[in-house]
Design a protein around this motif. Structure first.
Motif, PDB file in Angstrom:
ATOM      1  N   TRP A 285      -3.809  -2.544   5.938  1.00 45.57           N
ATOM      2  CA  TRP A 285      -4.682  -3.314   6.836  1.00 45.57           C
ATOM      3  C   TRP A 285      -5.867  -2.472   7.290  1.00 45.57           C
ATOM      4  O   TRP A 285      -7.014  -2.948   7.313  1.00 45.57           O
ATOM      5  CB  TRP A 285      -3.884  -3.781   8.058  1.00 45.57           C
ATOM      6  N   ALA A 286      -5.625  -1.209   7.683  1.00 44.23           N
ATOM      7  CA  ALA A 286      -6.673  -0.372   8.262  1.00 44.23           C
ATOM      8  C   ALA A 286      -7.742   0.016   7.248  1.00 44.23           C
ATOM      9  O   ALA A 286      -8.851   0.424   7.648  1.00 44.23           O
ATOM     10  CB  ALA A 286      -6.053   0.899   8.858  1.00 44.23           C
ATOM     11  N   SER A 287      -7.472  -0.109   5.967  1.00 43.45           N
ATOM     12  CA  SER A 287      -8.469   0.267   4.963  1.00 43.45           C
ATOM     13  C   SER A 287      -9.627  -0.737   4.891  1.00 43.45           C
ATOM     14  O   SER A 287     -10.706  -0.378   4.420  1.00 43.45           O
ATOM     15  CB  SER A 287      -7.798   0.384   3.583  1.00 43.45           C
TER      16      SER A 287
ATOM     17  N   ALA B 225      -3.060   2.461   0.523  1.00 43.21           N
ATOM     18  CA  ALA B 225      -3.182   1.005   0.681  1.00 43.21           C
ATOM     19  C   ALA B 225      -2.537   0.264  -0.481  1.00 43.21           C
ATOM     20  O   ALA B 225      -2.003  -0.836  -0.305  1.00 43.21           O
ATOM     21  CB  ALA B 225      -4.654   0.609   0.808  1.00 43.21           C
ATOM     22  N   LYS B 226      -2.568   0.843  -1.690  1.00 42.97           N
ATOM     23  CA  LYS B 226      -1.927   0.201  -2.841  1.00 42.97           C
ATOM     24  C   LYS B 226      -0.428   0.054  -2.622  1.00 42.97           C
ATOM     25  O   LYS B 226       0.165  -0.972  -2.975  1.00 42.97           O
ATOM     26  CB  LYS B 226      -2.209   1.010  -4.108  1.00 42.97           C
ATOM     27  N   HIS B 227       0.188   1.084  -2.053  1.00 43.43           N
ATOM     28  CA  HIS B 227       1.615   0.979  -1.723  1.00 43.43           C
ATOM     29  C   HIS B 227       1.831  -0.138  -0.705  1.00 43.43           C
ATOM     30  O   HIS B 227       2.807  -0.898  -0.783  1.00 43.43           O
ATOM     31  CB  HIS B 227       2.129   2.300  -1.164  1.00 43.43           C
ATOM     32  N   GLY B 228       0.924  -0.206   0.275  1.00 50.68           N
ATOM     33  CA  GLY B 228       1.043  -1.245   1.293  1.00 50.68           C
ATOM     34  C   GLY B 228       0.925  -2.643   0.715  1.00 50.68           C
ATOM     35  O   GLY B 228       1.680  -3.559   1.086  1.00 50.68           O
ATOM     36  N   HIS B 229      -0.028  -2.848  -0.207  1.00 46.74           N
ATOM     37  CA  HIS B 229      -0.185  -4.149  -0.848  1.00 46.74           C
ATOM     38  C   HIS B 229       1.109  -4.542  -1.582  1.00 46.74           C
ATOM     39  O   HIS B 229       1.541  -5.702  -1.524  1.00 46.74           O
ATOM     40  CB  HIS B 229      -1.339  -4.115  -1.849  1.00 46.74           C
ATOM     41  N   LYS B 230       1.691  -3.572  -2.263  1.00 44.91           N
ATOM     42  CA  LYS B 230       2.925  -3.842  -3.012  1.00 44.91           C
ATOM     43  C   LYS B 230       4.046  -4.260  -2.074  1.00 44.91           C
ATOM     44  O   LYS B 230       4.806  -5.208  -2.367  1.00 44.91           O
ATOM     45  CB  LYS B 230       3.321  -2.587  -3.799  1.00 44.91           C
ATOM     46  N   LEU B 231       4.159  -3.592  -0.928  1.00 49.12           N
ATOM     47  CA  LEU B 231       5.220  -3.913   0.020  1.00 49.12           C
ATOM     48  C   LEU B 231       4.982  -5.272   0.686  1.00 49.12           C
ATOM     49  O   LEU B 231       5.929  -6.015   0.945  1.00 49.12           O
ATOM     50  CB  LEU B 231       5.319  -2.821   1.080  1.00 49.12           C
TER      51      LEU B 231
END
Length: 301
Positions: free
Chosen positions: A95-97, A121-127
């Motif tokens: 979110w913060a990116s 952020a890519k890890h975050g999108h995946k989760l």
């Protein structure tokens, strides 16, 4: 008439066994080179090998499995809370990116910062797409260490930007409840801070120091112990298969007596060694392994 007497001579060269014909020399005397024939030793070997399989190697397998399960439970207990925090951190960075506004011309420090943030952020999108957290076995110890270093470098490169040219878009639309939930999972203290690039950098640095370094030793320790128990399992399994093959051959092939004797002694020694390794503390065994490895490295040099 004189009665015929039956004279029984003493068995000087070993007694006969029903169904077991002993070899004789030119004078008809029993050969003293073999004290026990195949039919005498076969039941003994069968009893020993069967006992070793049912009461020896099986118990060793069970004990190794119990120790592996204890290590798995310990690892899960320590790593599950950490992986939940790590997953929340990834989702927060995802979110913060978006609200970060970069200058038109990026410096090397700003490029490094941006690359690290986008990687997290890519890890975050995946989760977010999966709707869950990473599992405790998602990353190897070295992979997790590399990720943690990248997280810490977000703080590092932000700290090197003096002055920091990055801006924060306060008008960016976001779900405040979701952001607060992720911050709550990482550390409730961040809920009172204003959102911005500096907060992202602060959370990154704190995560490395206060969360990852707490479990850093555990990740490597678990892999070393897991490898040790897997190696011990393979060791015992190899001898278990050897005993099964030997028992199978005894059912269809008449093996030489000396082969049966040597194989039985060998199997007993291997079971003794397996029990000996279970009795020694794992740390001591790993220390022996490292010392032996270092010794051979010195020989090669």
């Amino acid at each position: 008439m004189p009665l015929k007497a039956i004279i029984r001579l003493p068995l000087k060269y070993g007694g006969k066994t029903a169904g077991c014909k002993q070899p004789t020399d030119a004078h008809g005397l029993a050969n003293n080179n073999s004290n026990m024939c195949y039919l005498e030793i076969q039941p003994i070997v069968l009893t020993i090998l069967t006992s070793i399989i049912t009461g020896g190697f099986v118990l060793v397998f069970v004990e190794i499995g119990n120790r592996k399960n204890r290590e798995n439970d310990r690892h899960d207990q320590i790593m599950t809370p950490f992986m939940h925090k790590l997953s929340s951190f990834f989702r927060y960075v995802s979110w913060a990116s978006h609200p970060i506004i970069y200058p038109k011309h990026l410096s090397e420090k700003e490029k490094s910062f941006r690359g690290l943030v986008e990687g997290m952020a890519k890890h975050g999108h995946k989760l977010i797409m999966s709707g869950g957290d990473y599992g405790v076995d998602e990353f190897m110890a070295q992979e997790l260490n590399d990720i943690a270093l990248d997280i810490n470098n977000i703080w590092y490169w932000h700290d090197k930007m003096r002055p920091c040219q990055l801006k924060w878009d306060s008008n960016f639309n976001h779900d405040s409840d979701l952001v607060r939930r992720e911050l709550q999972a990482i550390n409730p203290a961040y809920l009172s801070d204003n959102q911005g690039v500096s907060l992202l950098a602060k959370i990154s640095g704190d995560f490395y120091v206060y969360h990852y370094q707490y479990v850093e030793y555990e990740t490597y320790r678990y892999e070393v112990y897991k490898e040790h128990y897997n190696r011990l399992t393979a060791w015992v399994l190899a001898f278990f298969v050897f005993v099964l093959i030997l028992l199978s051959l005894m059912l269809f092939v008449q093996l030489p007596v000396i082969v049966l004797q040597i194989a039985t002694v060998f199997v007993v020694l291997m079971l003794t060694m397996s029990l000996f390794l279970l009795a020694i503390d794992v740390k001591v065994q790993l220390r022996w392994k490292n010392n032996i490895h270092a010794f051979f490295l010195q020989k090669e040099e």
